[in-house]
Scaffold this active site. Structure first.
Site, PDB file in Angstrom:
ATOM      1  N   HIS A 198       0.670 -31.839 -18.166  1.00  0.00           N
ATOM      2  CA  HIS A 198      -0.184 -30.934 -18.945  1.00  0.00           C
ATOM      3  C   HIS A 198       0.243 -30.760 -20.396  1.00  0.00           C
ATOM      4  O   HIS A 198      -0.453 -30.144 -21.188  1.00  0.00           O
ATOM      5  CB  HIS A 198      -0.248 -29.547 -18.292  1.00  0.00           C
ATOM      6  CG  HIS A 198       0.961 -28.717 -18.557  1.00  0.00           C
ATOM      7  ND1 HIS A 198       2.179 -28.984 -18.010  1.00  0.00           N
ATOM      8  CD2 HIS A 198       1.139 -27.619 -19.330  1.00  0.00           C
ATOM      9  CE1 HIS A 198       3.058 -28.095 -18.419  1.00  0.00           C
ATOM     10  NE2 HIS A 198       2.455 -27.260 -19.225  1.00  0.00           N
TER      11      HIS A 198
HETATM   12  N1  UDP Z   1       2.095 -24.462 -10.792  1.00  0.00           N
HETATM   13  C1  UDP Z   1       1.194 -24.014  -9.853  1.00  0.00           C
HETATM   14  N2  UDP Z   1       0.124 -24.811  -9.531  1.00  0.00           N
HETATM   15  C2  UDP Z   1      -0.068 -26.056 -10.074  1.00  0.00           C
HETATM   16  C3  UDP Z   1       0.870 -26.504 -11.031  1.00  0.00           C
HETATM   17  C4  UDP Z   1       1.935 -25.684 -11.383  1.00  0.00           C
HETATM   18  O1  UDP Z   1       1.335 -22.911  -9.317  1.00  0.00           O
HETATM   19  O2  UDP Z   1      -1.070 -26.709  -9.744  1.00  0.00           O
HETATM   20  C5  UDP Z   1       3.226 -23.594 -11.151  1.00  0.00           C
HETATM   21  C6  UDP Z   1       4.570 -24.246 -11.008  1.00  0.00           C
HETATM   22  O3  UDP Z   1       5.040 -24.138  -9.689  1.00  0.00           O
HETATM   23  C7  UDP Z   1       5.418 -23.483 -12.007  1.00  0.00           C
HETATM   24  C8  UDP Z   1       4.425 -23.119 -13.073  1.00  0.00           C
HETATM   25  O4  UDP Z   1       3.128 -23.270 -12.511  1.00  0.00           O
HETATM   26  O5  UDP Z   1       5.923 -22.299 -11.449  1.00  0.00           O
HETATM   27  C9  UDP Z   1       4.616 -24.043 -14.235  1.00  0.00           C
HETATM   28  O6  UDP Z   1       3.573 -23.885 -15.109  1.00  0.00           O
HETATM   29  P1  UDP Z   1       3.167 -24.992 -16.166  1.00  0.00           P
HETATM   30  O7  UDP Z   1       3.574 -26.315 -15.676  1.00  0.00           O
HETATM   31  O8  UDP Z   1       1.731 -24.757 -16.455  1.00  0.00           O
HETATM   32  O9  UDP Z   1       3.964 -24.557 -17.476  1.00  0.00           O
HETATM   33  P2  UDP Z   1       5.429 -24.791 -18.036  1.00  0.00           P
HETATM   34  O10 UDP Z   1       6.412 -24.455 -16.984  1.00  0.00           O
HETATM   35  O11 UDP Z   1       5.510 -26.213 -18.497  1.00  0.00           O
HETATM   36  O12 UDP Z   1       5.506 -23.843 -19.182  1.00  0.00           O
END
Ligand code: UDP
Length: 360
Positions: A204
């Site tokens: 993403h």
């Molecule tokens: N997550 C979720 N469903 C999904 C993909 C990710 O619940 O389909 C959760 C994942 O387990 C983690 C969080 O979203 O706890 C991560 O979010 P994201 O990847 O959007 O952002 P980042 O961590 O890169 O800021």
């Protein structure tokens, strides 16, 4: 004590749920005002987390989302400014590195309301990443900086943040993983895929999704995976794939983004994680799974140092090598991110500071 929590994006819902649950149970005198900026608004990127993680309905929904970074941050700032004047919180609490984080911190700081930042001090050392600007600026207007690791603490010290503001408390996502592991739920659609072993993948980050060449490199690398790849597809990635007219290889099983409890199940049952998400890299570690990271840098450098995470950029060959070289054996997470008491430590520190401010 009146605490205003500003959240707006998927990872912030999970972190805030973990903190708010303990806050409500152990600090009954505290009043939390929950503000949802609207940065993530799809049902499966927002509502599902409120429903399944028992997050109270937001007291205020700003309905800001879908614009550019500048538009979103500006609109949030204006609305939060009015809200802070109206609600008069004692503290504003922000999480992570999104536009909602920066808008909450800046609006509060300009109104002389103290700011607490959870996940302070993390750095990519790449100012082209949208989150990096948000992190740096938020840390430099915050009054209490909750660093998850010693590395994050050192980053802040190197930037001249005074020691008395920095508290190394561990990672609230680790607390979340301990609490929600027992509640993990197998997705309803999983059995219909007819697979057992699989690679779990998420993509993403803008530096990947907004670049057709990088996306093509990632898809070509995943095409060579010997195990099927389960990909809960982020709405931005879906949109960009369509715009670039890129098709997905047969190895990939695309599903809608899942709720957190289903994500925890997928993370606990996969063989390997391939991701560009910061949160998912750490969760791979919490659940003892090796991780291949689709990026050239990570803020979670300790995972690379201990050899459970390899950085492969968006290059087909490096992805293929990463997937095959990474040690597929499971391992025990061994305390890189605290003891599972970081929420307790954050709230204790916040309340000590609040009462010492009140006493002055
Ligand atoms: N997550 C979720 N469903 C999904 C993909 C990710 O619940 O389909 C959760 C994942 O387990 C983690 C969080 O979203 O706890 C991560 O979010 P994201 O990847 O959007 O952002 P980042 O961590 O890169 O800021």
């Amino acid at each position: 004590m009146k605490l205003m929590t500003v959240i707006g994006a998927r990872p912030q819902f999970i972190k805030a749920a973990t903190v708010s649950r303990v806050l409500a149970a152990q600090y009954p005198a505290a009043r939390e005002i929950l503000v949802h900026t609207g940065q993530h608004y799809d049902a499966n990127m927002s509502d599902v987390f409120f429903d399944e993680l028992d997050i109270p309905r937001p007291d205020h929904h700003l309905g800001v989302g879908g614009g550019s970074h500048g538009q979103n941050t500006g609109r949030m700032l204006e609305k939060l400014d009015a809200l802070i004047i109206q609600e008069k919180p004692d503290w504003v609490l922000v999480y992570g590195d999104t536009d909602s984080t920066l808008a909450g911190a800046l609006a509060a700081a300009k109104l002389h309301v103290p700011v607490a930042h959870v996940e302070a001090g993390l750095r990519f050392f790449n100012r082209r990443m949208p989150g990096e600007i948000n992190r740096v600026l938020t840390d430099h207007v915050a009054d209490l900086l909750f660093a998850p690791t010693r590395v994050a603490q050192h980053n802040l010290q190197k930037e001249g943040v005074v020691d008395s503001k920095i508290h190394v408390v561990g990672d609230v996502m680790y607390d979340a993983s301990l609490y929600y592991k027992a509640l993990a739920r197998k997705p309803e659609w999983f059995d219909a895929l007819g697979i057992e072993d699989f690679v779990l993948c998420t993509i993403h980050r803008a530096e990947n999704t907004d670049d057709a060449h990088r996306m093509q490199g990632i898809l070509s690398g995943l095409a060579e995976s010997s195990l099927p790849v389960v990909l809960p597809l982020h709405p931005r990635t879906r949109k960009q794939l369509a715009q670039f007219r890129l098709s997905l290889p047969d190895t990939i099983r695309v599903v809608e983004p899942v709720g957190y409890l289903e994500m925890v199940w997928l993370e606990s049952h996969c063989r390997l994680v391939v991701t560009d998400s910061g949160g998912v890299q750490k969760e791979a570690y919490f659940y003892g799974k090796p991780c291949v990271t689709l990026g050239d840098e990570t803020e979670w450098v300790e995972l690379v140092d201990v050899g459970v995470n390899v950085l492969v950029g968006a290059d087909r060959k490096r992805i293929v090598a990463g997937i095959s070289q990474v040690d597929l054996a499971e391992f025990e997470a061994n305390g890189l991110y605290g003891r599972g008491d970081s929420v307790q430590r954050i709230l204790e520190r916040l309340f000590v500071r609040a009462s010492s401010c009140a006493a002055v």
